[in-house]
Design a protein around this motif. Structure first.
Motif, PDB file in Angstrom:
ATOM      1  N   THR A  36       0.856  -1.192   0.000  1.00 40.55           N
ATOM      2  CA  THR A  36       0.000   0.000   0.000  1.00 40.55           C
ATOM      3  C   THR A  36       0.891   1.241   0.000  1.00 40.55           C
ATOM      4  O   THR A  36       2.074   1.163  -0.302  1.00 40.55           O
ATOM      5  N   GLY A  37       0.330   2.381   0.341  1.00 44.53           N
ATOM      6  CA  GLY A  37       1.090   3.635   0.304  1.00 44.53           C
ATOM      7  C   GLY A  37       0.834   4.333  -1.019  1.00 44.53           C
ATOM      8  O   GLY A  37       0.242   3.753  -1.940  1.00 44.53           O
ATOM      9  N   THR A  39       3.081   5.287  -3.232  1.00 46.00           N
ATOM     10  CA  THR A  39       4.027   4.933  -4.302  1.00 46.00           C
ATOM     11  C   THR A  39       3.444   3.978  -5.354  1.00 46.00           C
ATOM     12  O   THR A  39       3.577   4.234  -6.549  1.00 46.00           O
ATOM     13  N   TYR A  80      -5.987  -0.869   5.066  1.00 48.87           N
ATOM     14  CA  TYR A  80      -5.264  -1.273   3.855  1.00 48.87           C
ATOM     15  C   TYR A  80      -6.093  -2.218   2.993  1.00 48.87           C
ATOM     16  O   TYR A  80      -5.908  -2.269   1.786  1.00 48.87           O
ATOM     17  N   ARG A 167      -0.903  12.043   7.019  1.00 50.00           N
ATOM     18  CA  ARG A 167      -1.430  12.819   5.882  1.00 50.00           C
ATOM     19  C   ARG A 167      -2.682  12.180   5.289  1.00 50.00           C
ATOM     20  O   ARG A 167      -3.452  12.842   4.611  1.00 50.00           O
ATOM     21  N   LYS A 202      12.655  10.347   0.448  1.00 50.01           N
ATOM     22  CA  LYS A 202      13.099   8.954   0.600  1.00 50.01           C
ATOM     23  C   LYS A 202      14.610   8.812   0.408  1.00 50.01           C
ATOM     24  O   LYS A 202      15.155   7.729   0.517  1.00 50.01           O
TER      25      LYS A 202
HETATM   26  C1  GLP Z   1       3.325   2.729   4.869  1.00 50.32           C
HETATM   27  C2  GLP Z   1       3.327   1.250   4.480  1.00 50.32           C
HETATM   28  C3  GLP Z   1       4.573   0.868   3.725  1.00 50.32           C
HETATM   29  C4  GLP Z   1       4.871   1.894   2.658  1.00 50.32           C
HETATM   30  C5  GLP Z   1       5.113   3.227   3.288  1.00 50.32           C
HETATM   31  C6  GLP Z   1       5.514   4.316   2.310  1.00 50.32           C
HETATM   32  O1  GLP Z   1       3.919   2.972   6.089  1.00 50.32           O
HETATM   33  N1  GLP Z   1       3.176   0.378   5.594  1.00 50.32           N
HETATM   34  O2  GLP Z   1       4.400  -0.425   3.173  1.00 50.32           O
HETATM   35  O3  GLP Z   1       5.990   1.502   1.921  1.00 50.32           O
HETATM   36  O4  GLP Z   1       3.889   3.605   3.926  1.00 50.32           O
HETATM   37  O5  GLP Z   1       4.400   4.955   1.813  1.00 50.32           O
HETATM   38  P1  GLP Z   1       4.379   5.968   0.607  1.00 50.32           P
HETATM   39  O6  GLP Z   1       4.503   5.127  -0.615  1.00 50.32           O
HETATM   40  O7  GLP Z   1       3.037   6.621   0.712  1.00 50.32           O
HETATM   41  O8  GLP Z   1       5.499   6.904   0.794  1.00 50.32           O
END
Ligand code: GLP
Length: 236
Positions: A36-37, A39, A80, A167, A202
């Protein structure tokens, strides 16, 4: 580790979508490990379009998600499970019964975690695992620590993760403080892994990963011990 540098988020999303689609076309009954997230959202969007255009068929695919917030029901729009249904499963022709997300509301979380790892093994293991990366270097919800869990487990979220993920919530107090997550060992068993990082926030975590070192304070860096990892980056 193979490194793919993309100029745009669209390019990063296309790379991931193409890798997933070519695996599914090659092995229709494959097991996907999903993340998830924000990305992977672009890649999921593209997979939806590719599926609609008849370029990929998910009807025999099974999937396992990395993690879930503890205490959130599947119909909670911050869970999720909800995220996956909305961003991917409703857009492709996967059988929803073939999709697994760890339960955030199990009465016996330890038992559920053990059964989750057993179910992955029984399915033959994950063929392709997608990962994002937290600003603090976490993968799934494996947070920086001196010791990392191998199997799926319940974990406390760090301040930094709660802040980063706030967020998506109305207010920071609404962010769950615990989660269920696949462990480092569960992730490392995947045959192939793609880890994607988008954005300058990142960079610090990606730099540790790129250094080739393994540092448990940047959990993503354990991927340096895996045979088949692709790091896809954009802007970091
Ligand atoms: C969360 C998830 C991760 C993900 C991370 C980064 O914490 N548990 O699996 O990689 O967010 O999220 P984003 O892609 O929104 O930066």
């Amino acid at each position: 580790m193979k490194i793919v540098v993309c100029n745009t988020y669209d390019e990063l999303s296309q790379y991931i979508a193409d890798r997933v689609a070519s695996l599914v076309n090659e092995k229709p009954e494959c097991i996907l490990g999903l993340a998830t997230g924000s990305t992977p959202v672009g890649a999921y969007e593209k997979l939806g379009e590719m599926c609609k255009a008849g370029k990929v068929d998910f009807s025999k695919v099974r999937s396992f998600n990395l993690d879930e917030y503890l205490g959130l029901t599947p119909d909670n729009d911050q869970s999720y499970r909800y995220f996956m249904n909305k961003n991917l499963f409703e857009k492709i022709n996967i059988d929803i019964n073939n999709t697994r997300v760890p339960s955030g509301i199990s009465e016996d979380p330890d038992k559920m975690c053990k059964e989750y790892d057993e179910a992955i093994d029984a399915a033959g293991g994950i063929d392709l695992q997608l990962l994002g990366i937290g600003e603090n270097g976490h993968i799934a919800f494996n947070e920086p620590a001196s010791q990392l869990y191998s199997g799926t487990h319940v974990t406390d979220l760090t301040e930094s993760t709660i802040k980063a993920n706030s967020r998506f919530f109305e207010k920071i107090e609404d962010v769950p403080t615990q989660a269920v997550t696949m462990g480092i060992g569960s992730i490392m068993k995947a045959k192939s892994i793609i880890i994607a990082a988008n954005g300058a926030n990142k960079k610090a975590a990606v730099d540790v990963l790129r250094s080739g070192m393994i540092d448990t304070n940047c959990p993503a860096s354990v991927l340096n011990a895996h045979r088949d990892v692709t790091l896809v980056v954009c802007g970091c």
